[in-house]
Design a protein around this motif. Structure first.
Motif, PDB file in Angstrom:
ATOM      1  N   ASP A   1     -82.773 118.466  23.166  1.00 44.75           N
ATOM      2  CA  ASP A   1     -83.811 117.740  22.435  1.00 44.75           C
ATOM      3  C   ASP A   1     -83.180 116.561  21.696  1.00 44.75           C
ATOM      4  O   ASP A   1     -82.090 116.683  21.142  1.00 44.75           O
ATOM      5  CB  ASP A   1     -84.486 118.648  21.413  1.00 44.75           C
ATOM      6  CG  ASP A   1     -85.505 119.556  22.073  1.00 44.75           C
ATOM      7  OD1 ASP A   1     -85.917 120.529  21.424  1.00 44.75           O
ATOM      8  OD2 ASP A   1     -85.855 119.275  23.225  1.00 44.75           O
ATOM      9  N   GLY A   3     -82.455 113.968  18.774  1.00 43.60           N
ATOM     10  CA  GLY A   3     -82.483 114.039  17.324  1.00 43.60           C
ATOM     11  C   GLY A   3     -83.299 112.896  16.772  1.00 43.60           C
ATOM     12  O   GLY A   3     -84.096 112.270  17.483  1.00 43.60           O
ATOM     13  N   VAL A   4     -83.076 112.577  15.519  1.00 49.99           N
ATOM     14  CA  VAL A   4     -83.752 111.451  14.894  1.00 49.99           C
ATOM     15  C   VAL A   4     -83.147 110.163  15.441  1.00 49.99           C
ATOM     16  O   VAL A   4     -81.921 110.013  15.456  1.00 49.99           O
ATOM     17  CB  VAL A   4     -83.582 111.503  13.360  1.00 49.99           C
ATOM     18  CG1 VAL A   4     -84.197 110.272  12.716  1.00 49.99           C
ATOM     19  CG2 VAL A   4     -84.182 112.792  12.803  1.00 49.99           C
ATOM     20  N   THR A   5     -83.983 109.266  15.918  1.00 50.94           N
ATOM     21  CA  THR A   5     -83.475 108.013  16.461  1.00 50.94           C
ATOM     22  C   THR A   5     -83.930 106.841  15.598  1.00 50.94           C
ATOM     23  O   THR A   5     -85.083 106.796  15.147  1.00 50.94           O
ATOM     24  CB  THR A   5     -83.930 107.793  17.917  1.00 50.94           C
ATOM     25  OG1 THR A   5     -85.356 107.835  17.969  1.00 50.94           O
ATOM     26  CG2 THR A   5     -83.379 108.883  18.814  1.00 50.94           C
ATOM     27  N   ILE A  26     -87.551 113.926  15.010  1.00 47.17           N
ATOM     28  CA  ILE A  26     -87.379 114.998  15.982  1.00 47.17           C
ATOM     29  C   ILE A  26     -88.771 115.450  16.435  1.00 47.17           C
ATOM     30  O   ILE A  26     -89.700 115.532  15.619  1.00 47.17           O
ATOM     31  CB  ILE A  26     -86.596 116.166  15.349  1.00 47.17           C
ATOM     32  CG1 ILE A  26     -85.145 115.729  15.084  1.00 47.17           C
ATOM     33  CG2 ILE A  26     -86.642 117.407  16.228  1.00 47.17           C
ATOM     34  CD1 ILE A  26     -84.342 116.731  14.261  1.00 47.17           C
ATOM     35  N   HIS A  29     -91.597 117.327  14.345  1.00 51.18           N
ATOM     36  CA  HIS A  29     -91.478 117.080  12.901  1.00 51.18           C
ATOM     37  C   HIS A  29     -92.531 116.070  12.470  1.00 51.18           C
ATOM     38  O   HIS A  29     -92.697 115.021  13.101  1.00 51.18           O
ATOM     39  CB  HIS A  29     -90.086 116.553  12.548  1.00 51.18           C
ATOM     40  CG  HIS A  29     -89.038 117.594  12.554  1.00 51.18           C
ATOM     41  ND1 HIS A  29     -87.758 117.363  12.099  1.00 51.18           N
ATOM     42  CD2 HIS A  29     -89.060 118.899  12.954  1.00 51.18           C
ATOM     43  CE1 HIS A  29     -87.041 118.472  12.207  1.00 51.18           C
ATOM     44  NE2 HIS A  29     -87.815 119.413  12.725  1.00 51.18           N
ATOM     45  N   HIS A 106     -83.098 116.408   8.570  1.00 52.67           N
ATOM     46  CA  HIS A 106     -82.198 116.091   9.674  1.00 52.67           C
ATOM     47  C   HIS A 106     -82.128 114.572   9.770  1.00 52.67           C
ATOM     48  O   HIS A 106     -83.157 113.924   9.979  1.00 52.67           O
ATOM     49  CB  HIS A 106     -82.715 116.699  10.974  1.00 52.67           C
ATOM     50  CG  HIS A 106     -82.813 118.183  10.931  1.00 52.67           C
ATOM     51  ND1 HIS A 106     -81.775 119.005  11.315  1.00 52.67           N
ATOM     52  CD2 HIS A 106     -83.803 119.004  10.506  1.00 52.67           C
ATOM     53  CE1 HIS A 106     -82.144 120.272  11.146  1.00 52.67           C
ATOM     54  NE2 HIS A 106     -83.363 120.300  10.652  1.00 52.67           N
ATOM     55  N   GLY A 108     -80.820 110.693  11.042  1.00 54.89           N
ATOM     56  CA  GLY A 108     -80.385 109.880  12.156  1.00 54.89           C
ATOM     57  C   GLY A 108     -79.075 109.200  11.813  1.00 54.89           C
ATOM     58  O   GLY A 108     -78.492 109.436  10.743  1.00 54.89           O
ATOM     59  N   ASN A 109     -78.592 108.341  12.726  1.00 58.49           N
ATOM     60  CA  ASN A 109     -77.313 107.656  12.501  1.00 58.49           C
ATOM     61  C   ASN A 109     -77.455 106.375  11.692  1.00 58.49           C
ATOM     62  O   ASN A 109     -76.449 105.748  11.367  1.00 58.49           O
ATOM     63  CB  ASN A 109     -76.631 107.355  13.825  1.00 58.49           C
ATOM     64  CG  ASN A 109     -75.937 108.578  14.387  1.00 58.49           C
ATOM     65  OD1 ASN A 109     -75.465 109.433  13.639  1.00 58.49           O
ATOM     66  ND2 ASN A 109     -75.910 108.695  15.699  1.00 58.49           N
TER      67      ASN A 109
ATOM     68  N   GLN B  44     -74.787 114.805   8.949  1.00 59.88           N
ATOM     69  CA  GLN B  44     -74.982 115.976   9.804  1.00 59.88           C
ATOM     70  C   GLN B  44     -75.158 117.196   8.908  1.00 59.88           C
ATOM     71  O   GLN B  44     -74.300 117.489   8.070  1.00 59.88           O
ATOM     72  CB  GLN B  44     -73.766 116.151  10.713  1.00 59.88           C
ATOM     73  CG  GLN B  44     -73.780 117.415  11.555  1.00 59.88           C
ATOM     74  CD  GLN B  44     -72.422 117.698  12.178  1.00 59.88           C
ATOM     75  OE1 GLN B  44     -71.534 116.849  12.172  1.00 59.88           O
ATOM     76  NE2 GLN B  44     -72.254 118.887  12.728  1.00 59.88           N
TER      77      GLN B  44
END
Lengths: 116, 108
Positions: A1, A3-5, A26, A29, A106, A108-109, B44
């Motif tokens: 799945d 993740g947060v993008t 996600i 969510h 959660h 994202g980057n 994370q």
């Protein structure tokens, strides 16, 4: 799945301009939160949205605004950019509208925004 | 004082245990979280503990909570070079509150 993008990953803007950052949570969510992380510091809370409604706002000026769409994705807008807005902007999603009280966030980057 | 305080830096040798400490002021959190941030990346989620627990173990990670003293710690057993990162504790009710984090450096 997935993740947060977040998009874009990097962005350079000039003082006084406006910027829009995007986030997809996600799958499943319904809550999205935005945080600002200035270099060398921890993230600071900007907004939380749940089911398209604002659920919380941090101590940021009105130049910062956000919205959430019917598919639960979100945009963060910043107007009249200042040098001090240079930071990593993090989006986080959660299953619950009352997170982090009862559900983890959660992340994202992030989008790295540089204002020159 | 700050809402969340952590030591800025910790250096350990590979294979040793690492203990990262956190003190906080907001006692209304139901959950308290630990996050890891590697260079150029987001946060994370590592683990979290319910506020009515004293301890939680999750593989190499052990979280201890002293609610009376508002003190949270994260122990990493058998620390590896891949554990090098910045670690943030995050209490919070309506939003997470972070300090400046602890930079963990693992030396081979």
């Amino acid at each position: 799945d997935a993740g947060v993008t977040q998009s874009p990953t990097h962005l350079i803007k000039t003082r006084g301009q406006h910027v829009t950052l995007r986030c997809s949570p996600i799958s499943g969510h319904k809550s999205v939160s935005w945080y600002q992380q200035v270099l060398g510091q921890g993230p600071q809370f900007i907004f939380q949205y749940y089911e398209k409604e604002e659920r919380g706002r941090g101590n940021f000026p009105d130049r910062f605004s956000a919205r959430q769409f019917p598919n639960y994705s979100s945009e963060l807008n910043v107007n009249a950019l200042l040098l001090g807005d240079s930071a990593l902007y993090l989006c986080a999603s959660s299953a619950s509208g009352t997170a982090p009280y009862n559900s983890p966030l959660h992340f994202g980057n992030g989008t790295r925004l540089t204002v020159t | 004082g700050e809402d969340v305080e952590q030591s800025l830096f910790l250096s350990v040798r590979e294979g040793d245990s690492s203990v990262i400490n956190c003190t906080y002021t907001d006692s209304s959190s139901t959950y308290l979280y630990w996050y890891k941030q590697e260079p150029g990346a987001g946060l994370q989620l590592l683990t979290y503990i319910f506020s009515n627990m004293d301890m939680k173990q999750d593989q190499r990670l052990t979280v201890l909570l002293n609610k009376k003293d508002k003190h949270l710690s994260l122990r990493i057993a058998d620390t590896q070079t891949g554990d090098s990162a910045i670690y943030f504790c995050g209490p919070g009710r309506r939003a997470l509150t972070f300090g400046s984090g602890t930079r963990l450096q693992v030396q081979p």
